[in-house]
Scaffold this active site. Structure first.
Site, PDB file in Angstrom:
ATOM      1  CG  HIS A  48      -3.374  -3.457   3.584  1.00  0.00           C
ATOM      2  ND1 HIS A  48      -2.340  -2.815   4.243  1.00  0.00           N
ATOM      3  CD2 HIS A  48      -4.064  -2.490   2.943  1.00  0.00           C
ATOM      4  CE1 HIS A  48      -2.414  -1.514   4.004  1.00  0.00           C
ATOM      5  NE2 HIS A  48      -3.449  -1.286   3.212  1.00  0.00           N
TER       6      HIS A  48
ATOM      7  CD  GLU B  10      -0.695  -5.245   6.259  1.00  0.00           C
ATOM      8  OE1 GLU B  10      -0.456  -5.793   5.163  1.00  0.00           O
ATOM      9  OE2 GLU B  10      -1.100  -4.068   6.361  1.00  0.00           O
TER      10      GLU B  10
ATOM     11  CB  CYS C  35      -0.972  -0.040   1.184  1.00  0.00           C
ATOM     12  SG  CYS C  35      -2.322   1.129   1.017  1.00  0.00           S
TER      13      CYS C  35
END
Lengths: 239, 92
Positions: free
Chosen positions: A206, A208, A89
């Site tokens: 994302h 994560e 990002c």
């Protein structure tokens, strides 16, 4: 456990996915991970993540000011040495502005900040972050960005295709890169690209935030495969 | 007085950054469609938005002021050459 592997997560003023990334690396993947302030030295790391957030409040345009942080010179050196480096990002925006990846990330076509789960198709499995996945594999991951429209001129796009650098596409549930499945107007539905050497990769979604089933509305943990690929890449490099 | 003896003067310089024609400008499109056209200004055929940076600086001449700004724009990637065009203007 792979505690001998150590990943550095760079923290800029305004990063906000840094702790999530460290958490996933340590608690889900079981590797060592440390935060590194952008003015500090990058020493002893086997892999580097530039996390999401709003470095310097996106002043001028997302990623540009962080791209001039002292740590970026070291990131460029590590990139040349073949160390796996991912920009997630805002981290992708920084890698682009630092010249480590080609193109531009412009404000989303709808002008809105978009926060939702999307489907990604893996176009190439020979990168530092997709090597345990098969080509054509589909991942569900969340996006959360205002400036994520991938833009490139014809010359850059041609090079990206010829060199197999387009790694992730936004696709629908059937795995097709349709206009409806493209959340931000990215050229050719591009969600992530890598460098020629395949060790530096940037993506808007994302991983994560999608690494544990309990955090996914689809009970998926595809983000895990992103980080597992990095670990696999490091292991093979060490062996 | 010779040019090189001139004392530094104050200049105002503007940097205007716009998307290249190939990069859509959704903000400009929205302003045209949902504000201008809906309010009767149907003869307006396009609106492009951009970003402006107004700098005050000291330099010995207009040329030097402009050169300094152009050098900074390129060195520090004030614009992304892939997606943007820029122009630099001296203001009175």
């Amino acid at each position: 456990m792979n505690t001998e592997i150590k990943i550095g997560v760079i923290r800029f003023p305004g990063s906000n996915c840094d702790l999530d990334t460290v958490y996933v690396l340590r608690n889900v993947l079981g590797v060592s991970a440390d935060l590194v302030w952008h003015k500090d030295k990058l020493e002893g790391f086997d892999g580097i993540i530039l996390p999401g957030g709003f470095a310097y409040g996106d002043a001028l345009r997302a990623g540009i000011i962080a791209a001039y942080s002292p740590v970026i010179l070291e990131v460029k050196t590590l990139a040349r040495e073949g160390v796996p480096i991912a920009g997630i990002c805002n981290g992708f925006q920084v890698l682009i502005e630092a010249g480590l990846l080609p193109g531009a990330l412009l404000p989303n076509d709808g002008l809105k900040f978009i926060c939702k789960w999307i489907n990604l198709r893996i176009e190439h499995s020979d990168t530092a972050f997709t090597n345990i996945e098969k080509k054509g594999g589909l991942w569900k991951l969340p996006i959360a960005h205002g400036e994520g429209k991938y833009f490139a001129d014809k010359t850059i796009l041609k090079d990206l295709y010829e060199n197999n650098q387009i790694v992730f596409l936004y696709v629908n549930d059937e795995g097709e890169p349709t206009e409806d499945a493209n959340p931000n107007g990215s050229f050719d539905s591009i969600a992530g690209i890598c460098n020629l050497e395949r060790n530096v990769l940037g993506l808007m979604p994302h991983p994560e935030r999608g690494s544990e089933k309990t955090l996914s509305p689809f009970r998926t943990d595809h983000g895990n495969r992103f980080f597992q690929s990095m670990i696999e890449y490091i292991r093979k490099g060490v062996a | 007085m010779r040019v090189c003896d001139r004392l530094p003067q104050k200049y105002t310089v503007e940097i205007v950054i716009e998307n290249k024609p190939a990069a859509r400008d959704p903000e400009g499109e929205t302003v045209m469609r949902d504000l201008a056209h809906k309010s009767g200004y149907t003869n307006i055929k396009s609106i492009r938005t951009g970003k402006i940076l107004r700098l005050n600086l000291e330099a010995s001449s207009e040329i030097e002021a402009k050169d300094t700004v152009i050098r900074m724009v390129n060195e520090l990637r004030i614009y992304n050459p892939v997606a943007h065009v820029y122009r630099v203007e001296i203001k009175d």
